[in-house]
Design a protein around this motif. Sequence first.
Motif, PDB file in Angstrom:
ATOM      1  N   ARG A  30     -44.714 -37.909   0.928  1.00  9.42           N
ATOM      2  CA  ARG A  30     -44.060 -36.615   1.102  1.00  9.42           C
ATOM      3  C   ARG A  30     -42.878 -36.490   0.145  1.00  9.42           C
ATOM      4  O   ARG A  30     -42.710 -35.477  -0.521  1.00  9.42           O
ATOM      5  N   TYR A  31     -42.059 -37.552   0.062  1.00  6.39           N
ATOM      6  CA  TYR A  31     -40.908 -37.528  -0.837  1.00  6.39           C
ATOM      7  C   TYR A  31     -41.354 -37.316  -2.284  1.00  6.39           C
ATOM      8  O   TYR A  31     -40.800 -36.475  -3.001  1.00  6.39           O
ATOM      9  N   ILE A  32     -42.347 -38.073  -2.715  1.00  6.23           N
ATOM     10  CA  ILE A  32     -42.824 -37.978  -4.098  1.00  6.23           C
ATOM     11  C   ILE A  32     -43.434 -36.609  -4.360  1.00  6.23           C
ATOM     12  O   ILE A  32     -43.175 -35.984  -5.395  1.00  6.23           O
ATOM     13  N   LEU A  52     -40.280 -47.757  -7.566  1.00  8.04           N
ATOM     14  CA  LEU A  52     -41.696 -47.955  -7.868  1.00  8.04           C
ATOM     15  C   LEU A  52     -41.884 -47.863  -9.374  1.00  8.04           C
ATOM     16  O   LEU A  52     -41.020 -47.349 -10.084  1.00  8.04           O
ATOM     17  N   SER A  53     -43.026 -48.332  -9.846  1.00  3.15           N
ATOM     18  CA  SER A  53     -43.346 -48.112 -11.251  1.00  3.15           C
ATOM     19  C   SER A  53     -43.791 -46.657 -11.421  1.00  3.15           C
ATOM     20  O   SER A  53     -44.111 -45.972 -10.449  1.00  3.15           O
ATOM     21  N   ARG A  54     -43.801 -46.227 -12.654  1.00  2.00           N
ATOM     22  CA  ARG A  54     -44.270 -44.858 -12.933  1.00  2.00           C
ATOM     23  C   ARG A  54     -45.722 -44.695 -12.460  1.00  2.00           C
ATOM     24  O   ARG A  54     -46.089 -43.685 -11.879  1.00  2.00           O
ATOM     25  N   LYS A  55     -46.517 -45.707 -12.689  1.00  2.00           N
ATOM     26  CA  LYS A  55     -47.911 -45.693 -12.246  1.00  2.00           C
ATOM     27  C   LYS A  55     -48.002 -45.625 -10.720  1.00  2.00           C
ATOM     28  O   LYS A  55     -48.850 -44.929 -10.165  1.00  2.00           O
ATOM     29  N   GLY A  56     -47.121 -46.346 -10.027  1.00  2.38           N
ATOM     30  CA  GLY A  56     -47.088 -46.306  -8.565  1.00  2.38           C
ATOM     31  C   GLY A  56     -46.757 -44.918  -8.044  1.00  2.38           C
ATOM     32  O   GLY A  56     -47.323 -44.464  -7.045  1.00  2.38           O
ATOM     33  N   VAL A  57     -45.847 -44.232  -8.715  1.00  2.31           N
ATOM     34  CA  VAL A  57     -45.503 -42.856  -8.341  1.00  2.31           C
ATOM     35  C   VAL A  57     -46.709 -41.951  -8.544  1.00  2.31           C
ATOM     36  O   VAL A  57     -47.043 -41.130  -7.674  1.00  2.31           O
ATOM     37  N   GLN A  58     -47.392 -42.102  -9.666  1.00  2.00           N
ATOM     38  CA  GLN A  58     -48.567 -41.279  -9.949  1.00  2.00           C
ATOM     39  C   GLN A  58     -49.667 -41.507  -8.911  1.00  2.00           C
ATOM     40  O   GLN A  58     -50.314 -40.561  -8.466  1.00  2.00           O
ATOM     41  N   LYS A  59     -49.872 -42.766  -8.525  1.00  2.00           N
ATOM     42  CA  LYS A  59     -50.892 -43.075  -7.521  1.00  2.00           C
ATOM     43  C   LYS A  59     -50.557 -42.446  -6.177  1.00  2.00           C
ATOM     44  O   LYS A  59     -51.424 -41.879  -5.509  1.00  2.00           O
ATOM     45  N   ARG A  60     -49.291 -42.527  -5.778  1.00  2.00           N
ATOM     46  CA  ARG A  60     -48.897 -41.951  -4.486  1.00  2.00           C
ATOM     47  C   ARG A  60     -48.953 -40.424  -4.514  1.00  2.00           C
ATOM     48  O   ARG A  60     -49.298 -39.802  -3.514  1.00  2.00           O
ATOM     49  N   LEU A  61     -48.652 -39.826  -5.654  1.00  2.00           N
ATOM     50  CA  LEU A  61     -48.779 -38.376  -5.773  1.00  2.00           C
ATOM     51  C   LEU A  61     -50.247 -37.970  -5.675  1.00  2.00           C
ATOM     52  O   LEU A  61     -50.588 -36.998  -4.986  1.00  2.00           O
ATOM     53  N   ALA A  62     -51.126 -38.726  -6.320  1.00  2.00           N
ATOM     54  CA  ALA A  62     -52.560 -38.428  -6.234  1.00  2.00           C
ATOM     55  C   ALA A  62     -53.052 -38.556  -4.792  1.00  2.00           C
ATOM     56  O   ALA A  62     -53.822 -37.712  -4.317  1.00  2.00           O
ATOM     57  N   ARG A  63     -52.591 -39.590  -4.078  1.00  2.00           N
ATOM     58  CA  ARG A  63     -52.960 -39.754  -2.671  1.00  2.00           C
ATOM     59  C   ARG A  63     -52.435 -38.604  -1.829  1.00  2.00           C
ATOM     60  O   ARG A  63     -53.114 -38.119  -0.930  1.00  2.00           O
ATOM     61  N   ALA A  64     -51.214 -38.173  -2.104  1.00  2.00           N
ATOM     62  CA  ALA A  64     -50.622 -37.057  -1.363  1.00  2.00           C
ATOM     63  C   ALA A  64     -51.448 -35.793  -1.568  1.00  2.00           C
ATOM     64  O   ALA A  64     -51.763 -35.077  -0.604  1.00  2.00           O
ATOM     65  N   LEU A  65     -51.831 -35.521  -2.804  1.00  2.00           N
ATOM     66  CA  LEU A  65     -52.639 -34.326  -3.093  1.00  2.00           C
ATOM     67  C   LEU A  65     -53.999 -34.408  -2.406  1.00  2.00           C
ATOM     68  O   LEU A  65     -54.490 -33.418  -1.853  1.00  2.00           O
ATOM     69  N   TYR A  66     -54.600 -35.587  -2.423  1.00  2.58           N
ATOM     70  CA  TYR A  66     -55.880 -35.793  -1.745  1.00  2.58           C
ATOM     71  C   TYR A  66     -55.737 -35.549  -0.243  1.00  2.58           C
ATOM     72  O   TYR A  66     -56.544 -34.845   0.367  1.00  2.58           O
ATOM     73  N   GLU A  75     -59.641 -31.367   8.038  1.00  2.07           N
ATOM     74  CA  GLU A  75     -59.846 -32.755   8.451  1.00  2.07           C
ATOM     75  C   GLU A  75     -58.505 -33.370   8.845  1.00  2.07           C
ATOM     76  O   GLU A  75     -57.482 -33.080   8.237  1.00  2.07           O
ATOM     77  N   HIS A  76     -58.516 -34.210   9.849  1.00  2.00           N
ATOM     78  CA  HIS A  76     -57.306 -34.914  10.260  1.00  2.00           C
ATOM     79  C   HIS A  76     -57.245 -36.257   9.560  1.00  2.00           C
ATOM     80  O   HIS A  76     -58.272 -36.892   9.325  1.00  2.00           O
ATOM     81  N   LEU A  77     -56.035 -36.694   9.231  1.00  2.00           N
ATOM     82  CA  LEU A  77     -55.881 -38.016   8.643  1.00  2.00           C
ATOM     83  C   LEU A  77     -56.086 -39.067   9.714  1.00  2.00           C
ATOM     84  O   LEU A  77     -55.635 -38.914  10.841  1.00  2.00           O
ATOM     85  N   ARG A  78     -56.781 -40.126   9.357  1.00  2.00           N
ATOM     86  CA  ARG A  78     -56.930 -41.247  10.276  1.00  2.00           C
ATOM     87  C   ARG A  78     -55.595 -41.988  10.350  1.00  2.00           C
ATOM     88  O   ARG A  78     -54.750 -41.845   9.470  1.00  2.00           O
ATOM     89  N   TRP A  79     -55.430 -42.795  11.365  1.00  2.00           N
ATOM     90  CA  TRP A  79     -54.146 -43.460  11.573  1.00  2.00           C
ATOM     91  C   TRP A  79     -53.730 -44.279  10.365  1.00  2.00           C
ATOM     92  O   TRP A  79     -52.567 -44.300   9.967  1.00  2.00           O
ATOM     93  N   TRP A  80     -54.653 -44.971   9.723  1.00  2.00           N
ATOM     94  CA  TRP A  80     -54.296 -45.838   8.613  1.00  2.00           C
ATOM     95  C   TRP A  80     -53.962 -45.037   7.353  1.00  2.00           C
ATOM     96  O   TRP A  80     -53.249 -45.520   6.480  1.00  2.00           O
ATOM     97  N   GLN A  81     -54.449 -43.809   7.249  1.00  2.00           N
ATOM     98  CA  GLN A  81     -54.128 -42.993   6.064  1.00  2.00           C
ATOM     99  C   GLN A  81     -52.691 -42.478   6.107  1.00  2.00           C
ATOM    100  O   GLN A  81     -52.159 -42.052   5.101  1.00  2.00           O
ATOM    101  N   ARG A  82     -52.070 -42.512   7.258  1.00  2.00           N
ATOM    102  CA  ARG A  82     -50.692 -42.046   7.391  1.00  2.00           C
ATOM    103  C   ARG A  82     -49.680 -43.092   6.959  1.00  2.00           C
ATOM    104  O   ARG A  82     -48.499 -42.832   6.903  1.00  2.00           O
ATOM    105  N   TRP A  83     -50.147 -44.301   6.661  1.00  2.00           N
ATOM    106  CA  TRP A  83     -49.234 -45.376   6.273  1.00  2.00           C
ATOM    107  C   TRP A  83     -49.180 -45.590   4.779  1.00  2.00           C
ATOM    108  O   TRP A  83     -48.288 -46.266   4.292  1.00  2.00           O
ATOM    109  N   PHE A  84     -50.145 -45.114   4.021  1.00  2.00           N
ATOM    110  CA  PHE A  84     -50.206 -45.431   2.590  1.00  2.00           C
ATOM    111  C   PHE A  84     -49.936 -44.223   1.755  1.00  2.00           C
ATOM    112  O   PHE A  84     -50.424 -43.230   1.773  1.00  2.00           O
TER     113      PHE A  84
END
Length: 84
Positions: A30-32, A52-66, A75-84
């Motif tokens: 959410r922050y990213i 984080l590394s720049r790549k780590g930020v990009q990965k988390r942004l991609a996950r956030a968009l997904y 669709e609801h996020l599964r419990w484990w998707q709310r942690w990463f």
Amino acid sequence: MECPMTPQADEADELRRLERAVANLPAMQRYIFLAKCRDGRPYAEIAARTRLSRKGVQKRLARALYNIRRQMDGEHLRWWQRWF
């Protein structure tokens, strides 16, 4: 009173769904997402603030968009998707 099928009502509903989807993201995603998409901060600045590394930020942004897209599609996020 507005007809529920007006474009303004559709846009308001879409905005509420987007706000709900962003609120349901894990804190770091959410922050990213907000730093990049709302505030327009560069990756390097976000990486420095989050340690984080720049790549780590990009990965988390991609996950956030997904995750936002999945939630917007109903669709609801599964419990484990709310942690990463």
